[in-house]
Scaffold this active site. Structure first.
Site, PDB file in Angstrom:
ATOM      1  N   ASP A  12       0.752  -1.633  -0.292  1.00 12.06           N
ATOM      2  CA  ASP A  12      -0.053  -0.160  -0.494  1.00 12.06           C
ATOM      3  C   ASP A  12       0.891   1.432  -0.007  1.00 12.06           C
ATOM      4  O   ASP A  12       1.821   1.710   0.860  1.00 12.06           O
ATOM      5  CB  ASP A  12      -1.020  -0.128   1.382  1.00 12.06           C
ATOM      6  CG  ASP A  12      -1.835  -0.844   1.530  1.00 12.06           C
ATOM      7  OD1 ASP A  12      -1.745  -1.534   0.305  1.00 12.06           O
ATOM      8  OD2 ASP A  12      -2.603  -0.828   2.488  1.00 12.06           O
ATOM      9  N   GLY A  38      -3.857  -5.229   0.645  1.00  9.39           N
ATOM     10  CA  GLY A  38      -4.354  -6.205   0.008  1.00  9.39           C
ATOM     11  C   GLY A  38      -5.729  -7.106   0.816  1.00  9.39           C
ATOM     12  O   GLY A  38      -5.179  -7.253   1.488  1.00  9.39           O
ATOM     13  N   GLU A 128     -10.147  -9.501  -5.542  1.00  6.40           N
ATOM     14  CA  GLU A 128      -9.300  -8.838  -5.870  1.00  6.40           C
ATOM     15  C   GLU A 128      -8.110  -9.602  -6.975  1.00  6.40           C
ATOM     16  O   GLU A 128      -7.286  -9.324  -7.221  1.00  6.40           O
ATOM     17  CB  GLU A 128      -8.301  -7.965  -5.099  1.00  6.40           C
ATOM     18  CG  GLU A 128      -8.743  -6.954  -4.696  1.00  6.40           C
ATOM     19  CD  GLU A 128      -8.159  -5.733  -3.687  1.00  6.40           C
ATOM     20  OE1 GLU A 128      -8.284  -4.981  -3.474  1.00  6.40           O
ATOM     21  OE2 GLU A 128      -7.437  -6.785  -2.985  1.00  6.40           O
ATOM     22  N   ASN A 168     -20.473  -3.770   0.568  1.00  8.45           N
ATOM     23  CA  ASN A 168     -20.233  -2.066   1.613  1.00  8.45           C
ATOM     24  C   ASN A 168     -21.588  -1.298   0.813  1.00  8.45           C
ATOM     25  O   ASN A 168     -22.266  -2.368  -0.326  1.00  8.45           O
ATOM     26  CB  ASN A 168     -19.126  -1.433   1.951  1.00  8.45           C
ATOM     27  CG  ASN A 168     -18.920  -1.088  -0.262  1.00  8.45           C
ATOM     28  OD1 ASN A 168     -19.510  -1.298  -0.564  1.00  8.45           O
ATOM     29  ND2 ASN A 168     -17.648  -0.304   0.971  1.00  8.45           N
ATOM     30  N   THR A 192     -22.902  -3.669   5.204  1.00  4.73           N
ATOM     31  CA  THR A 192     -21.762  -2.520   6.299  1.00  4.73           C
ATOM     32  C   THR A 192     -22.157  -1.548   5.853  1.00  4.73           C
ATOM     33  O   THR A 192     -22.591  -1.541   4.713  1.00  4.73           O
ATOM     34  CB  THR A 192     -20.554  -3.507   5.725  1.00  4.73           C
ATOM     35  OG1 THR A 192     -19.612  -2.800   4.478  1.00  4.73           O
ATOM     36  CG2 THR A 192     -19.798  -4.531   6.559  1.00  4.73           C
ATOM     37  N   LEU A 193     -21.649  -0.571   6.615  1.00  4.25           N
ATOM     38  CA  LEU A 193     -22.850   0.905   6.734  1.00  4.25           C
ATOM     39  C   LEU A 193     -22.341   1.949   7.390  1.00  4.25           C
ATOM     40  O   LEU A 193     -22.714   3.273   7.557  1.00  4.25           O
ATOM     41  CB  LEU A 193     -24.106   0.269   7.485  1.00  4.25           C
ATOM     42  CG  LEU A 193     -25.220  -0.387   7.096  1.00  4.25           C
ATOM     43  CD1 LEU A 193     -26.388   0.122   8.039  1.00  4.25           C
ATOM     44  CD2 LEU A 193     -25.460   0.085   5.159  1.00  4.25           C
ATOM     45  N   GLY A 223     -13.397  -2.521   6.135  1.00  4.60           N
ATOM     46  CA  GLY A 223     -14.612  -3.973   5.691  1.00  4.60           C
ATOM     47  C   GLY A 223     -13.562  -4.967   6.263  1.00  4.60           C
ATOM     48  O   GLY A 223     -14.275  -6.255   6.148  1.00  4.60           O
ATOM     49  N   ASP A 224     -12.413  -4.784   5.528  1.00  2.00           N
ATOM     50  CA  ASP A 224     -11.801  -6.060   6.050  1.00  2.00           C
ATOM     51  C   ASP A 224     -11.914  -6.931   7.264  1.00  2.00           C
ATOM     52  O   ASP A 224     -11.798  -7.686   8.059  1.00  2.00           O
ATOM     53  CB  ASP A 224      -9.918  -5.743   5.543  1.00  2.00           C
ATOM     54  CG  ASP A 224      -9.804  -5.800   4.218  1.00  2.00           C
ATOM     55  OD1 ASP A 224     -10.488  -6.046   3.098  1.00  2.00           O
ATOM     56  OD2 ASP A 224      -9.273  -4.992   3.217  1.00  2.00           O
ATOM     57  N   GLY A 259      -3.833   3.038   8.304  1.00  2.22           N
ATOM     58  CA  GLY A 259      -3.872   1.942   7.607  1.00  2.22           C
ATOM     59  C   GLY A 259      -3.691   1.190   7.564  1.00  2.22           C
ATOM     60  O   GLY A 259      -5.040   1.027   8.497  1.00  2.22           O
TER      61      GLY A 259
HETATM   62  P1  ADP Z   1     -15.913  -0.459   3.453  1.00  2.27           P
HETATM   63  O1  ADP Z   1     -14.605  -0.446   4.345  1.00  2.27           O
HETATM   64  O2  ADP Z   1     -15.587  -1.643   3.370  1.00  2.27           O
HETATM   65  O3  ADP Z   1     -16.562   0.475   3.006  1.00  2.27           O
HETATM   66  P2  ADP Z   1     -17.377   0.261   6.074  1.00  2.27           P
HETATM   67  O4  ADP Z   1     -17.193   1.031   5.525  1.00  2.27           O
HETATM   68  O5  ADP Z   1     -18.969  -0.348   5.906  1.00  2.27           O
HETATM   69  O6  ADP Z   1     -16.773  -1.257   4.869  1.00  2.27           O
HETATM   70  O7  ADP Z   1     -16.920  -0.251   7.110  1.00  2.27           O
HETATM   71  C1  ADP Z   1     -17.235  -1.586   7.922  1.00  2.27           C
HETATM   72  C2  ADP Z   1     -17.065  -1.740   9.282  1.00  2.27           C
HETATM   73  O8  ADP Z   1     -16.578  -0.875   9.710  1.00  2.27           O
HETATM   74  C3  ADP Z   1     -18.566  -1.110   9.725  1.00  2.27           C
HETATM   75  O9  ADP Z   1     -19.729  -1.847   9.174  1.00  2.27           O
HETATM   76  C4  ADP Z   1     -18.795  -0.844  11.402  1.00  2.27           C
HETATM   77  O10 ADP Z   1     -18.619  -1.815  11.423  1.00  2.27           O
HETATM   78  C5  ADP Z   1     -17.242   0.088  10.921  1.00  2.27           C
HETATM   79  N1  ADP Z   1     -16.206   1.556  10.758  1.00  2.27           N
HETATM   80  C6  ADP Z   1     -16.454   1.841   9.596  1.00  2.27           C
HETATM   81  N2  ADP Z   1     -16.982   2.632   9.417  1.00  2.27           N
HETATM   82  C7  ADP Z   1     -16.806   3.664  10.602  1.00  2.27           C
HETATM   83  C8  ADP Z   1     -16.887   4.260  11.591  1.00  2.27           C
HETATM   84  N3  ADP Z   1     -16.862   5.281  11.239  1.00  2.27           N
HETATM   85  N4  ADP Z   1     -17.005   4.662  13.152  1.00  2.27           N
HETATM   86  C9  ADP Z   1     -17.279   3.231  13.429  1.00  2.27           C
HETATM   87  N5  ADP Z   1     -17.103   1.615  12.646  1.00  2.27           N
HETATM   88  C10 ADP Z   1     -16.998   1.875  11.151  1.00  2.27           C
END
Ligand code: ADP
Length: 274
Positions: A12, A38, A128, A168, A192-193, A223-224, A259
């Site tokens: 990265d 990755g 990927e 996501n 995931t939100l 997300g990972d 990171g």
């Molecule tokens: P990705 O990283 O794949 O875009 P998300 O942003 O949805 O996926 O994040 C994955 C998970 O990480 C979420 O479901 C949540 O549990 C956690 N997460 C992500 N961002 C935050 C945040 N700003 N505060 C708290 N938890 C978070």
């Protein structure tokens, strides 16, 4: 029981910017650093950090730093003459990111690289790496967690093998509605939100798992961390609701350090937040 992760290993290059440049415009970065990433490497690191037994199936180049995955079983990692994949990760002041990936050795992962997976366990895959390698692994009959990232339309057979699909919101927009994914054979869809947590969709209905308030500095790898923790928790025998709660806590903690791997929690850190 154990977790097998199949996915990409990247180096990265993380570039911090006040805001992510719009097409055609230039932004001056405030700093940069190199790290290990990755989705496959990150998810395997997440499982290992939680104390889970984890084997990685991947392809890397001559420049691969095995010490970066020291607690992961690397017997399924094939060495290629192409360089290890490279991800350029832009992170803005709000912690939002934009990522460009150069696949390198990841692009050469093939069904022939997938070892026979016997017994029982959880297989965690991301996209990927070539779909045919993921499909070959998914046929092993283990509990199959698929993180469809980056999102592409899923071959019907692959979708039919999925126990838990973890997109996501952006990926879900490419894949279709949760109802259509369940109709295609996925047994559950966990969307995931971000800070809001996640929503579990099953034929029986939906369950919302709230997010955690943490001091977010970098959402790269959230997300990972979520997917690795989900696979680890399912392998440990938790049901999907509890596994998703633990995964939400892992995703939140991952955002508290810069990171993709620095914020990955231990099992003790996870239970403290959970
Ligand atoms: P990705 O990283 O794949 O875009 P998300 O942003 O949805 O996926 O994040 C994955 C998970 O990480 C979420 O479901 C949540 O549990 C956690 N997460 C992500 N961002 C935050 C945040 N700003 N505060 C708290 N938890 C978070």
């Amino acid at each position: 029981m154990s977790v097998v992760v199949i996915g990409a290993v990247n180096a990265d290059l993380v570039v911090r910017v006040p805001s992510i440049a719009a097409p055609g415009s230039t932004v001056i970065a405030t700093g940069s650093s190199t790290g290990h990433g990755g989705k496959g490497g990150n998810q395997a690191a997440a499982v290992a950090r939680l104390g889970g037994s984890c084997r990685l199936i991947a392809r890397v180049g001559p420049d691969f730093d095995a010490a970066s995955l020291s607690c992961v079983d690397l017997s399924g990692v094939v060495h290629d003459t192409a360089p290890t994949g490279l991800a350029v990760v832009l992170v803005d002041d709000t912690g939002e990111n934009a990522i460009t990936v150069v696949p390198g050795a990841n692009a050469n992962l093939s069904p022939a690289d997938v070892p026979a997976l016997t017994g029982e366990g959880v297989l965690l895959a991301s996209l990927e790496v070539p779909l045919d390698a993921v499909l070959a692994a998914a046929r092993c009959g283990w509990t199959f967690v698929l993180n469809p990232a980056p999102a592409v339309p899923l071959p019907p057979e692959l979708l039919s093998l999925v126990d838990v699909l973890v997109p996501n919101e952006h990926e879900l927009a490419v894949l279709g509605s949760p109802a259509s994914l369940l109709a295609g054979g996925a047994k559950a869809v966990v969307v995931t939100l971000g800070a809001a947590g996640c929503r579990i969709h099953r034929a029986s209905g939906t369950v919302d798992i709230p997010g955690h308030r943490v001091a977010t500095v970098d959402t790269t790898g959230a997300g990972d961390a979520f997917c690795g923790a989900l696979a680890w928790a399912l392998d440990a025998g938790h049901d999907l609701d509890e596994a998703a709660r633990l995964a939400c806590a892992a995703g939140a903690l991952a955002t508290t350090a810069v990171g993709a791997r620095a914020g990955l929690p231990s099992a003790a850190e996870l239970s403290a937040l959970r």
